[in-house]
Design a protein around this motif. Structure first.
Motif, mmCIF file in Angstrom:
data_model
loop_
_atom_site.group_PDB
_atom_site.id
_atom_site.type_symbol
_atom_site.label_atom_id
_atom_site.label_comp_id
_atom_site.label_asym_id
_atom_site.label_seq_id
_atom_site.Cartn_x
_atom_site.Cartn_y
_atom_site.Cartn_z
ATOM 1 N N ASP A 199 -15.970 -4.311 5.919
ATOM 2 C CA ASP A 199 -14.744 -4.197 5.129
ATOM 3 C C ASP A 199 -13.898 -3.019 5.591
ATOM 4 O O ASP A 199 -12.670 -3.060 5.522
ATOM 5 C CB ASP A 199 -15.104 -4.032 3.649
ATOM 6 N N PHE A 225 -17.212 3.701 -2.318
ATOM 7 C CA PHE A 225 -16.629 2.552 -1.626
ATOM 8 C C PHE A 225 -17.460 1.297 -1.891
ATOM 9 O O PHE A 225 -18.695 1.325 -1.818
ATOM 10 C CB PHE A 225 -16.553 2.816 -0.122
ATOM 11 N N LYS A 226 -16.768 0.211 -2.186
ATOM 12 C CA LYS A 226 -17.444 -1.050 -2.466
ATOM 13 C C LYS A 226 -17.326 -1.958 -1.247
ATOM 14 O O LYS A 226 -16.226 -2.410 -0.918
ATOM 15 C CB LYS A 226 -16.830 -1.724 -3.689
ATOM 16 N N GLU A 272 -10.415 -3.516 8.051
ATOM 17 C CA GLU A 272 -9.465 -2.406 8.025
ATOM 18 C C GLU A 272 -10.073 -1.188 8.729
ATOM 19 O O GLU A 272 -11.295 -1.052 8.798
ATOM 20 C CB GLU A 272 -9.094 -2.038 6.584
ATOM 21 N N ALA A 327 -8.875 6.013 -3.380
ATOM 22 C CA ALA A 327 -7.858 5.128 -3.949
ATOM 23 C C ALA A 327 -6.690 4.893 -2.998
ATOM 24 O O ALA A 327 -6.003 3.862 -3.082
ATOM 25 C CB ALA A 327 -7.341 5.717 -5.260
ATOM 26 N N ASP A 328 -6.452 5.813 -2.059
ATOM 27 C CA ASP A 328 -5.335 5.669 -1.131
ATOM 28 C C ASP A 328 -5.468 4.434 -0.253
ATOM 29 O O ASP A 328 -4.465 3.877 0.218
ATOM 30 C CB ASP A 328 -5.232 6.903 -0.224
ATOM 31 N N LEU A 329 -6.692 3.973 -0.016
ATOM 32 C CA LEU A 329 -6.906 2.843 0.890
ATOM 33 C C LEU A 329 -6.318 1.537 0.365
ATOM 34 O O LEU A 329 -6.074 0.605 1.125
ATOM 35 C CB LEU A 329 -8.408 2.655 1.161
ATOM 36 N N THR A 330 -6.065 1.465 -0.945
ATOM 37 C CA THR A 330 -5.492 0.238 -1.509
ATOM 38 C C THR A 330 -4.083 -0.027 -0.987
ATOM 39 O O THR A 330 -3.599 -1.151 -1.054
ATOM 40 C CB THR A 330 -5.451 0.319 -3.048
ATOM 41 N N ALA A 331 -3.433 1.015 -0.438
ATOM 42 C CA ALA A 331 -2.063 0.865 0.075
ATOM 43 C C ALA A 331 -2.010 0.018 1.344
ATOM 44 O O ALA A 331 -0.944 -0.509 1.692
ATOM 45 C CB ALA A 331 -1.441 2.230 0.335
ATOM 46 N N LYS A 333 -2.871 -2.892 2.095
ATOM 47 C CA LYS A 333 -2.457 -4.289 1.918
ATOM 48 C C LYS A 333 -0.940 -4.446 1.855
ATOM 49 O O LYS A 333 -0.399 -5.537 2.102
ATOM 50 C CB LYS A 333 -3.080 -4.864 0.650
ATOM 51 N N ASP A 334 -0.221 -3.371 1.534
ATOM 52 C CA ASP A 334 1.235 -3.439 1.393
ATOM 53 C C ASP A 334 1.974 -3.170 2.714
ATOM 54 O O ASP A 334 3.202 -3.183 2.739
ATOM 55 C CB ASP A 334 1.701 -2.431 0.338
#
Length: 370
Positions: A199, A225-226, A272, A327-331, A333-334
């Motif tokens: 992932d 991290f999941k 990623e 939490a920054d890694l969620t960006a 996808k945008d």
């Protein structure tokens, strides 16, 4: 082969990027019947020796480049260390003079090693930094760098000459008198359609102590991290070491280093990437068209510029090392992700520069006998 040339390839030992982007150059020299010789120091030399164990290799004087522990002190540390760099340059000039004579070299390819130059043979300089960003001294540092490049018969820039490109103002000048050839981005990798096994892949590199500081930061932040996480430390050592670290919601496969083949497979099979914004890394990830999150080395203007540029263009998000959280890694996808700007390089024409005899030089042998 009658037209075989003995070519010295000498990358700077500043992280692993200069060495890794020389790998496709060395492979091209071999495929065109030339005899490459390798020269560097430290991890860069070790990496190339592992990639090309059959090739002659030589250790050059180290520039002893180390980053400051605090980014704000980066420029001051570079100024403080400049006498060591100048001393190393003087030593490597003598070493190159000896190598040219002893091994009857026909040409030199220097990747940002300022002292790797000889008046006896054609010498080419590889750089993506025609402009050297250094804050309020950028104009001065750029002019000094361009003056050094001018000594060489040519300057190869691993980027496209026009927009869109990867380097922006770093690799492009207005009204330059330098003999510049744009190669297109260089990468040792090929894109492979494969199953996604990880992932997230963390890919570290760069001089100490910042490499270790980032590793410690990431191992702490990624505890929650999941998913499946691959972590490559970027430490070139005698043997490859693999550890498995259990997490509450997954695990980490921790490697000290990977060879080119292993990295190619690992990056292709990762959804990623999290890494520094070093230019060679950017070229590799562009070739493989990956989605990535960048953390530039604190205080290094070049990496900060590249990360900010790609962020503003909506290609890849980034943040500072001190501010990064999981939490920054969620960006990611945008953002669109990196795109392959690859071009077909005419190596036969490119290497033709080494068939020229420099004015006032002694004739050099093209024989491959030793």
């Amino acid at each position: 082969m009658a037209n075989s040339k003995r070519i010295l390839v000498a990358p700077l030992n500043w992280g692993l990027g200069h060495a890794t982007r020389c790998i496709p150059i060395i492979n091209a020299l071999l495929s065109h019947g030339h005899q490459p010789f390798i020269a560097s120091d430290g991890a860069a030399l070790t990496l190339l020796q592992k990639e090309f164990p059959e090739l002659p290799s030589f250790e050059l004087s180290s520039y002893q480049i180390k980053y400051a522990e605090k980014g704000k002190n980066f420029k001051l540390k570079m100024v403080w260390d400049s006498p060591k760099v100048i001393k190393a340059m003087a030593k490597e000039k003598k070493q190159i003079k000896r190598l040219v004579k002893l091994y009857r070299l026909d040409g030199i390819i220097s990747d940002n090693r300022l002292g790797v130059y000889s008046k006896k043979v054609p010498c080419v300089f590889i750089t993506h930094q025609l402009n050297v960003l250094s804050g309020n001294t950028t104009w001065f540092s750029s002019k000094i760098h361009q003056k050094i490049i001018k000594k060489f018969v040519g300057c190869w820039v691993p980027d496209t000459s026009k927009k869109p490109n990867l380097t922006g103002r770093l690799g492009h000048l207005k009204n330059s008198k330098l003999n510049i050839t744009y190669l297109g981005p260089l990468s040792r990798f090929e894109k492979i359609e494969t199953t996604i096994s990880y992932d997230l892949m963390v890919l570290l590199s760069g001089p100490e102590p910042q490499r270790t500081l980032l590793q410690e930061k990431l191992l702490h932040e990624l505890r929650e991290f999941k998913g499946r996480l691959l972590f490559v430390e970027g430490k070139i050592q005698e043997e490859q070491k693999i550890q498995r670290i259990s997490l509450p919601n997954g695990h980490i496969e921790l490697y000290n280093f990977m060879t080119s083949e292993g990295l190619e497979n690992a990056i292709n099979s990762s959804k990623e990437i999290l890494c520094r914004s070093g230019y060679t890394t950017i070229m590799d990830l562009a070739k493989l068209e990956k989605k990535v999150f960048f953390i530039p080395t604190p205080g290094q203007y070049e990496q900060e510029y590249l990360a900010e540029r790609l962020d503003k263009k909506g290609i890849a998000p980034s943040t500072s090392q001190s501010n990064f959280t999981l939490a920054d890694l969620t960006a990611i996808k945008d953002y669109s992700g990196l795109t392959n700007f690859g071009t077909n390089i005419d190596y036969e024409t490119l290497f033709g520069v080494f068939s020229r005899v420099k004015e006032n030089s002694e004739p050099t042998s093209t024989s491959l006998s030793t």
